[in-house]
Design a protein around this motif. Structure first.
Motif, short mmCIF file in Angstrom:
data_model
loop_
_atom_site.label_atom_id
_atom_site.label_comp_id
_atom_site.label_asym_id
_atom_site.label_seq_id
_atom_site.Cartn_x
_atom_site.Cartn_y
_atom_site.Cartn_z
N GLU A 96 -7.99 -5.75 1.58
CA GLU A 96 -6.99 -6.05 0.53
C GLU A 96 -6.51 -7.50 0.63
N ARG A 119 -1.52 4.60 -3.26
CA ARG A 119 -0.59 3.76 -4.01
C ARG A 119 0.44 3.10 -3.09
N TYR A 127 0.19 2.63 0.18
CA TYR A 127 -0.44 1.68 1.12
C TYR A 127 -0.63 0.33 0.44
N ARG A 128 -1.11 0.34 -0.78
CA ARG A 128 -1.26 -0.94 -1.50
C ARG A 128 0.08 -1.62 -1.66
N THR A 155 1.06 -3.23 1.80
CA THR A 155 0.33 -4.47 2.07
C THR A 155 0.85 -5.61 1.20
N ALA A 156 1.22 -5.31 -0.04
CA ALA A 156 1.82 -6.35 -0.89
C ALA A 156 3.18 -6.76 -0.34
N HIS A 207 -3.72 1.13 7.47
CA HIS A 207 -5.07 0.57 7.44
C HIS A 207 -6.00 1.38 8.35
#
Length: 589
Positions: free
Chosen positions: A18, A295, A297-298, A301-302, A328
């Motif tokens: 990502e 959703r 997890y993304r 990371t953002a 991750h």
């Protein structure tokens, strides 16, 4: 991947698919040695308990002991690292985890490679000096097995703390006394102190305190209680410095604080899913939970990228990074589980690998059979040489074997003792094949030594029996299983020589890259050797010592040779494959 030195420990930064950077603290030699010591204590205890249970159970109990002993040496670390996502009981107790150096969770193939090379890392004897020297010299604290498998050992970024609020900005707090690096060191200690054992916490606190003490003034106390322990002083110092550093960052810290408040509920839902997944994997998730985890997890990371941009406090940044790393590991552990089915590997992949790597396999055969023929000729020429080479038991057996009867028994094994004999043969031979592969890491020298030694011993044994006119007796015993055993030794030796070639002729790659690539490429040959040795051990334990005529045993061995020739020569071939085993492109119309 980048490597840094932060505080007292080496750190490594990895970029996820990502495009988010995760930082891990590399495990040092002391923590890895402590984890190994704990694992060895568990192994020894388990062996002693099994020995007590099966001590008086006869041949079957001895067979179990052989298998347990072999598993303790070769299977314990592989099994637990594969099942517990890169952790053995010792690593789990010390908070360590094995990852691939690209950040991916440890694969089964990686676990096999790093643990096959463990026998070299523990040399000389069980001192472990080879592995320790490699850990100290390597930039990423990798032992030799890690170099081959492409793995690193890190402090377990498994979550640990819950997300917290960002420190509030207070313009009246004053100027910071600690530099940004010093405050990050103190914050990192405070964030992790609850996870440390009291004695470890005291030692680390003393080291951190000495590192930041010069910044606190002439007395080195900065108004803190001189009677307090370093641990207590660091907590007070962190509480005092946090608003100062937040004020220094100004508006950026306000943004981080706002992000922490806005994302609190999403972070809580995410951590609940991570904990559930760590307990049983993504298989425990419902379809809705899988979508929610992806959703969230993304989103995390953002948030990690935003926290760095906003200049979030080290405590908040540490928590977001650790939970992003936990997600991750969980996500990519599930993605990386696909392996070649055993049936397909046996039917297609193994014979293709043998044909693809036939040159080192043939070289291994030359190093085995060449010395065998030479020692046979030497013993035939001077029978006295056998006494300098062969053990006394073999000499006595050759001299006492009845002549002129090829059907006479080479070795008498009671039916009840055959399971133990078979287990001993299998475990010993598989052990030799593993050592032959791992010995390739010594620029091939270890593999060459094992092949030549076994060749000399075989040739001398045959020469001894020939000098006593009973060569047919030992051949009748050896022939049924010997074809498979010798083929397996050549496969393992070829794999070891292939591994050694990475150091001698790495080509355009670095030696590190060549070791990793060739270790994985030749691992299939080691698997083939193990498969053959298991079958050969069963034959040697039950068929070879049977009372069947010698002719039946020679026919069995001859049929085995023909089947192996056909299998390695033709199995797995297809119109869609080129000679190197890769799929051909479809022809242009």
């Amino acid at each position: 991947m980048g490597d840094t030195r932060a505080g007292l420990h080496r750190r490594v930064s990895l970029e996820t698919p990502e495009h988010v950077k995760l930082e891990y603290q590399l495990a040092d030699l002391g923590s890895r040695a402590a984890a190994l010591a704990l694992d060895l204590a568990i192994i020894v205890t388990a062996i002693l308990l099994v020995a007590l249970v099966f001590r008086y159970t006869g041949g079957l109990g001895q067979a179990v002991l052989y298998v347990v002993g072999f598993f303790a040496v070769w299977g314990y670390f592989l099994f637990f690292e594969a099942v517990w996502d890169g952790r053995t009981p010792g690593k789990r107790a010390l908070g360590l985890r094995v990852l691939h150096d690209g950040g991916e969770p440890l694969s089964f193939q990686g676990s096999v490679l790093r643990n096959l090379i463990r026998i070299v890392d523990l040399q000389p004897g069980l001192a472990g000096m080879a592995g320790a020297a490699s850990i100290l010299a390597s930039r990423r604290a990798q032992r030799l097995g890690d170099l081959v498998a492409g793995t690193i050992v890190v402090r377990d970024a498994g979550g640990g703390e819950m997300f917290g609020d960002e420190a509030r900005t207070d313009g009246r707090a004053g100027r910071p006394r600690l530099s940004v690096e010093q405050f990050a060191l103190v914050s990192g200690f405070v964030a992790r102190r609850a996870d440390l054992e009291p004695d470890v916490r005291s030692r680390v606190a003393a080291s951190v305190w000495e590192a930041v003490r010069p910044a606190l003034g002439l007395d080195g106390l900065g108004g803190l209680d001189p009677e307090a322990a370093p641990d207590t002083r660091l907590v007070r110092l962190h509480d005092d410095e946090a608003p100062r550093h937040a004020a220094r960052r100004g508006g950026a810290s306000l943004q981080a604080a706002a992000m922490a408040r806005e994302r609190r509920e999403a972070w809580a839902a995410y951590t609940d899913l991570v904990e559930k997944g760590r307990a049983g994997g993504l298989d425990r998730f419902s379809e809705a939970e899988v979508r929610a985890f992806g959703r969230l997890y993304r989103g995390v990371t953002a948030d990690l990228a935003r926290a760095r941009t906003y200049g979030a406090s080290p405590g908040l940044l540490e928590a977001v990074e650790r939970w992003a790393g936990a997600g991750h590991n969980l996500l990519y552990r599930a993605k990386g589980r696909a392996t070649v089915p055993l049936g397909r590997w046996i039917a297609r992949e193994l014979p293709r690998a043998v044909r693809r790597h036939h040159r080192p396999v043939l070289l291994a055969a030359l190093l085995l059979f060449g010395p065998m023929l030479a020692s046979y000729a030497a013993v035939r020429d001077r029978p006295a040489r056998a006494r300098a080479i062969m053990p006394a038991e073999m000499l006595a057996r050759a001299e006492s074997t009845a002549r002129q009867d090829i059907n006479t028994s080479y070795i008498d094994i009671d039916g009840a003792a055959r399971p133990a004999f078979s287990s001993a043969v299998v475990t010993n031979n598989v052990h030799v094949s593993f050592v032959a592969f791992a010995g390739g890491l010594l620029a091939g020298a270890g593999t060459v030594l094992i092949l030549v030694f076994n060749g000399v011993m075989l040739g001398a044994g045959f020469g001894l029996y020939a000098n006593n006119d009973v060569l047919g007796v030992i051949l009748a015993f050896v022939f049924p299983h010997g074809v498979m055993e010798l083929t397996a030794i050549c496969l393992a030796g070829g794999a070891g020589l292939g591994l050694g070639s990475a150091l001698l002729v790495p080509g355009r790659r670095t030696r590190r890259e060549a070791l990793r690539e060739r270790g994985r490429a030749f691992l299939s040959l080691v698997g083939g050797a193990v498969l053959l040795l298991i079958v050969a051990g069963l034959v040697e334990g039950f068929y070879s010592p049977s009372g069947l005529p010698a002719a039946a045993k020679f026919v069995f061995g001859g049929a085995t040779a023909l089947l192996l020739t056909a299998y390695f020569g033709f199995a797995g071939r297809g119109s869609d494959d080129d000679p190197r085993g890769r799929v051909r492109a479809a022809p242009a119309p």
